[in-house]
Design an enzyme around this catalytic site. Sequence first.
Site, PDB file in Angstrom:
ATOM      1  N   ASN A  42      44.291  25.258  42.625  1.00 10.97           N
ATOM      2  CA  ASN A  42      43.012  24.547  42.609  1.00 10.97           C
ATOM      3  C   ASN A  42      42.110  25.151  41.545  1.00 10.97           C
ATOM      4  O   ASN A  42      42.104  26.367  41.322  1.00 10.97           O
ATOM      5  CB  ASN A  42      42.342  24.532  43.985  1.00 10.97           C
ATOM      6  CG  ASN A  42      42.195  25.902  44.622  1.00 10.97           C
ATOM      7  OD1 ASN A  42      42.994  26.795  44.394  1.00 10.97           O
ATOM      8  ND2 ASN A  42      41.168  26.057  45.438  1.00 10.97           N
ATOM      9  N   GLU A  44      38.177  24.959  40.549  1.00 14.94           N
ATOM     10  CA  GLU A  44      36.855  24.484  40.982  1.00 14.94           C
ATOM     11  C   GLU A  44      35.882  24.425  39.812  1.00 14.94           C
ATOM     12  O   GLU A  44      36.168  24.904  38.714  1.00 14.94           O
ATOM     13  CB  GLU A  44      36.333  25.398  42.104  1.00 14.94           C
ATOM     14  CG  GLU A  44      37.224  25.333  43.329  1.00 14.94           C
ATOM     15  CD  GLU A  44      36.659  26.043  44.548  1.00 14.94           C
ATOM     16  OE1 GLU A  44      35.689  26.820  44.417  1.00 14.94           O
ATOM     17  OE2 GLU A  44      37.205  25.809  45.646  1.00 14.94           O
ATOM     18  N   CYS A  53      42.436  19.727  42.944  1.00 14.85           N
ATOM     19  CA  CYS A  53      43.276  20.422  43.919  1.00 14.85           C
ATOM     20  C   CYS A  53      44.588  20.914  43.261  1.00 14.85           C
ATOM     21  O   CYS A  53      45.015  20.384  42.222  1.00 14.85           O
ATOM     22  CB  CYS A  53      43.665  19.496  45.055  1.00 14.85           C
ATOM     23  SG  CYS A  53      42.310  19.010  46.128  1.00 14.85           S
ATOM     24  N   GLU A  55      47.690  20.539  44.278  1.00 20.73           N
ATOM     25  CA  GLU A  55      48.780  19.550  44.266  1.00 20.73           C
ATOM     26  C   GLU A  55      48.651  18.631  43.057  1.00 20.73           C
ATOM     27  O   GLU A  55      49.615  18.332  42.365  1.00 20.73           O
ATOM     28  CB  GLU A  55      48.754  18.688  45.540  1.00 20.73           C
ATOM     29  CG  GLU A  55      48.900  19.467  46.829  1.00 20.73           C
ATOM     30  CD  GLU A  55      47.551  19.876  47.422  1.00 20.73           C
ATOM     31  OE1 GLU A  55      46.678  20.350  46.676  1.00 20.73           O
ATOM     32  OE2 GLU A  55      47.383  19.723  48.645  1.00 20.73           O
ATOM     33  N   CYS A  93      45.046  13.885  47.286  1.00 16.41           N
ATOM     34  CA  CYS A  93      46.355  14.349  46.796  1.00 16.41           C
ATOM     35  C   CYS A  93      47.488  13.538  47.408  1.00 16.41           C
ATOM     36  O   CYS A  93      48.485  13.249  46.739  1.00 16.41           O
ATOM     37  CB  CYS A  93      46.520  15.840  47.090  1.00 16.41           C
ATOM     38  SG  CYS A  93      45.434  16.848  46.059  1.00 16.41           S
TER      39      CYS A  93
HETATM   40  N1  THU Z   1      42.143  22.071  47.934  1.00 13.68           N
HETATM   41  C1  THU Z   1      43.364  21.934  47.331  1.00 13.68           C
HETATM   42  O1  THU Z   1      43.640  22.556  46.301  1.00 13.68           O
HETATM   43  N2  THU Z   1      44.268  21.088  47.902  1.00 13.68           N
HETATM   44  C2  THU Z   1      44.038  20.355  49.011  1.00 13.68           C
HETATM   45  O2  THU Z   1      44.892  19.556  49.389  1.00 13.68           O
HETATM   46  C3  THU Z   1      42.801  20.537  49.769  1.00 13.68           C
HETATM   47  C4  THU Z   1      41.745  21.359  49.120  1.00 13.68           C
HETATM   48  C5  THU Z   1      41.156  22.969  47.322  1.00 13.68           C
HETATM   49  C6  THU Z   1      39.972  22.283  46.713  1.00 13.68           C
HETATM   50  C7  THU Z   1      38.918  23.367  46.785  1.00 13.68           C
HETATM   51  O3  THU Z   1      39.023  24.165  45.627  1.00 13.68           O
HETATM   52  C8  THU Z   1      39.288  24.192  47.988  1.00 13.68           C
HETATM   53  O4  THU Z   1      40.630  23.864  48.297  1.00 13.68           O
HETATM   54  C9  THU Z   1      38.419  23.957  49.212  1.00 13.68           C
HETATM   55  O5  THU Z   1      38.316  22.617  49.489  1.00 13.68           O
END
Ligand code: THU
Length: 131
Positions: A42, A44, A53, A55, A93
Site C-alpha cells: 500500500n 498512502e 492498496c 493488491e 481491490c
Molecule cells: N489497504 C490495502 O492495501 N489493501 C486493502 O485491501 C485494504 C486496505 C491499505 C490502504 C491503507 O493504506 C491502509 O491499508 C488502511 O486502510
Amino acid sequence: MTKQELCTLAIKSMNNAYSPYSGYKVGAALLCDNGKVFTGCNVENSSYGSTVCAERTAIFKAVSDGERDFSMLAVAGGKENELSDKFLPCGICRQVMAEFCKPEFTVLVVTGENTYKEFSLSELLPNAFSL
Ligand code: THU
C-alpha cells in the site's frame, strides 16, 4: 511457487508499505499463469483518497508490464509489523480483481506466518459488476 511461498512473498512485501497515516501495512504477491510474480504494497498519500492498496499496486504493476493472465493472489496485512488474522481485501481491490480474473481465481489471505485462508474471487465478490 507453492501457495505458502506466495504468502511469504506477500508478508515480505509488507516491509515496503508506505503508510505513515494509518500505520497499517499491506503486502501482496500476484502469480501470473506464466510463472512471473509481481509484488505490491500500500502507498498512502497526505490526500488520503489518493492512497493505493497493495493488491492494486501488484495488479497494476503486472498489467503495465503486459501481463493479464493471473492464477493466484496472496495478501497480508496488519498494524505496523504485526500480521492480522482479520485482514480481508477491500471492495475496490475485489472489483479490480474481477476486471482481470475469473470467478474461480484464488485469493490467499494470510492469517499468520505459516497459515492462510483460501477464497475464490466469487466468494469475495459475488455478482460482480461488469459492462
Ligand atoms: N489497504 C490495502 O492495501 N489493501 C486493502 O485491501 C485494504 C486496505 C491499505 C490502504 C491503507 O493504506 C491502509 O491499508 C488502511 O486502510
